[in-house]
Design an enzyme around this catalytic site. Structure first.
Site, PDB file in Angstrom:
ATOM      1  N   GLY A  60       7.573  31.718   8.792  1.00 20.67           N
ATOM      2  CA  GLY A  60       8.586  32.462   9.534  1.00 20.67           C
ATOM      3  C   GLY A  60       8.441  32.429  11.032  1.00 20.67           C
ATOM      4  N   GLY A  84       7.880  29.441  12.509  1.00 22.05           N
ATOM      5  CA  GLY A  84       8.147  28.048  12.835  1.00 22.05           C
ATOM      6  C   GLY A  84       9.564  27.810  13.298  1.00 22.05           C
ATOM      7  N   PHE A  85       9.898  26.544  13.435  1.00 20.14           N
ATOM      8  CA  PHE A  85      11.200  26.128  13.961  1.00 20.14           C
ATOM      9  C   PHE A  85      12.347  26.712  13.141  1.00 20.14           C
ATOM     10  CE2 PHE A  85      14.256  22.319  13.641  1.00 20.14           C
ATOM     11  CZ  PHE A  85      15.119  22.843  14.585  1.00 20.14           C
ATOM     12  N   GLY A  94      12.049  28.570  10.249  1.00 22.10           N
ATOM     13  CA  GLY A  94      11.736  29.905   9.749  1.00 22.10           C
ATOM     14  C   GLY A  94      12.049  31.012  10.728  1.00 22.10           C
ATOM     15  N   ALA A 103       5.625  24.460   5.329  1.00 15.49           N
ATOM     16  CA  ALA A 103       5.389  23.111   4.817  1.00 15.49           C
ATOM     17  C   ALA A 103       4.823  22.237   5.915  1.00 15.49           C
ATOM     18  CB  ALA A 103       6.681  22.492   4.282  1.00 15.49           C
ATOM     19  N   TYR A 130       5.429  12.499   1.864  1.00 15.27           N
ATOM     20  CA  TYR A 130       6.128  13.750   2.164  1.00 15.27           C
ATOM     21  C   TYR A 130       7.274  13.970   1.189  1.00 15.27           C
ATOM     22  CZ  TYR A 130       9.340  16.929   4.540  1.00 15.27           C
ATOM     23  OH  TYR A 130      10.199  17.958   4.832  1.00 15.27           O
ATOM     24  N   LYS A 164       7.959  17.108  -1.534  1.00 14.52           N
ATOM     25  CA  LYS A 164       9.148  17.965  -1.536  1.00 14.52           C
ATOM     26  C   LYS A 164       9.802  17.985  -2.911  1.00 14.52           C
ATOM     27  CE  LYS A 164      10.294  20.006   1.412  1.00 14.52           C
ATOM     28  NZ  LYS A 164       9.792  21.341   1.841  1.00 14.52           N
TER      29      LYS A 164
END
Length: 329
Positions: free
Chosen positions: A8, A10-11, A13, A61, A163, A167
């Site tokens: 939350g 981050g970019f 979040g 992530a 990656y 996901k």
């Protein structure tokens, strides 16, 4: 609703937290950037954070293309082990609502149509073709040129790097959790998200951030391949709004429902570079012909399901978003 937002700070979040708060929800931030002990791989920390929570918005992530398979263990640890720990704790705490930050990378190459064979799925592009400047995929059956189109959620998954594999594994784990708990799980398969607070000058920053940083130094953006590779660039505030819509939805329990989350308007990487250069008055992009093995040529979304089922639609235009993005830099 009381919502735990992993990642939350981050970019994406941080924008989700703001959007939830604006809608009157209580957003709780769980992020190692804010508190070193807030690691989704720590069962005790996660269990404590879930106390009194109604839903989880899982944004935490490790992102990016990665470095071949040399960092595979780190990606799997952060993305898949972290998700497994979170879901186990949610099951124990009785939290039955999850929104997952998914990704369009699970599709691999996008949707293509061959004039003779209809919808086809080209395999990974060969280094020899890329070295020779042959960037467009061909029909795997006849070798003819194919036409790219929009990918729907029912397209087969075909992850092309570590990656992407993590996901897809996150979605499988969430689906297993939903079946065993009768919980609701929605995966928002993000396309190329950009906007304020986007990471810069790291191996995991997006192409828009790389171009903006170059322009900030007075350098021309370096565009790989021929610049005609298609992507869907969606503003981070629109992605945050999609998360709120997903959290407020009332889907059936016991399964995972995936939603493409993009603007719906394909753009080439060259167009992105030109738009950013024009918005900040910087030098024109340089098309280099370089490539990254493992990149896909075209991947753009059909976001009709998200619009129809959750009532979401993007609000930030490409031109407005580009101007705002350059001002932040």
């Amino acid at each position: 609703m009381r919502v735990l937002v992993t990642g939350g700070a981050g970019f994406i979040g941080s924008h989700v937290v703001e959007a939830l708060t604006a809608r009157g929800h209580e957003a709780l931030v769980f992020d190692v950037r804010r508190e070193p002990g807030a690691d989704v791989r720590d069962p005790e920390a996660v269990a404590a954070a879930l106390a009194g929570v109604d839903a989880v918005c899982h944004q935490a992530a490790m992102v990016g293309l990665g470095n071949g398979v040399t960092d595979a263990a780190e990606y799997v640890s952060r993305n898949d082990l972290g998700t497994a720990v979170l879901l186990s704790a949610m099951a124990g705490a009785g939290v039955r609502r999850l929104v997952l930050a998914g990704s369009m990378v699970v599709y691999g190459e996008g949707r293509y149509t061959c004039p003779e064979h209809g919808v086809v799925r080209p395999g990974p592009r060969a280094a020899g073709d890329l070295d020779a400047g042959r960037f467009e995929p061909r029909c795997p059956r006849c070798g003819a040129e194919v036409v790219p189109g929009l990918v729907a959620e029912d397209a087969p998954a075909d992850p092309r790097n570590v990656y992407a594999a993590t996901k897809l594994a996150q979605e499988h784990l969430a689906a297993a959790w939903a079946r065993s708990t009768d919980g609701t799980a929605l995966s928002l398969r993000y396309h190329n998200v950009y906007g304020p607070r986007m990471p810069r000058d790291t191996p995991y920053a997006g192409v828009a951030s790389f171009f903006r940083s170059a322009l900030g130094r007075g350098e021309a953006p370096r565009v790989y391949e021929d610049g005609r590779q298609r992507r869907d660039f969606v503003h981070v505030r629109d992605v945050a709004a999609a998360n709120v819509a997903a959290l407020e939805a009332d889907p059936a329990g016991g399964t995972l429902r995936a939603y493409n989350t993009g603007s719906g308007t394909p753009r080439t990487v060259g167009e992105l570079a030109e738009a950013l250069a024009g918005a900040c008055g910087g030098p024109q992009p340089v098309v280099t012909g370089e490539y990254r093995l493992g990149d896909v040529r075209h991947i753009t979304a059909d976001s009709a399901r998200l619009r129809a089922e959750l009532g979401w639609k993007p609000e930030v235009s490409f031109a407005d978003g580009m101007r705002e993005f350059t001002r932040e830099g």
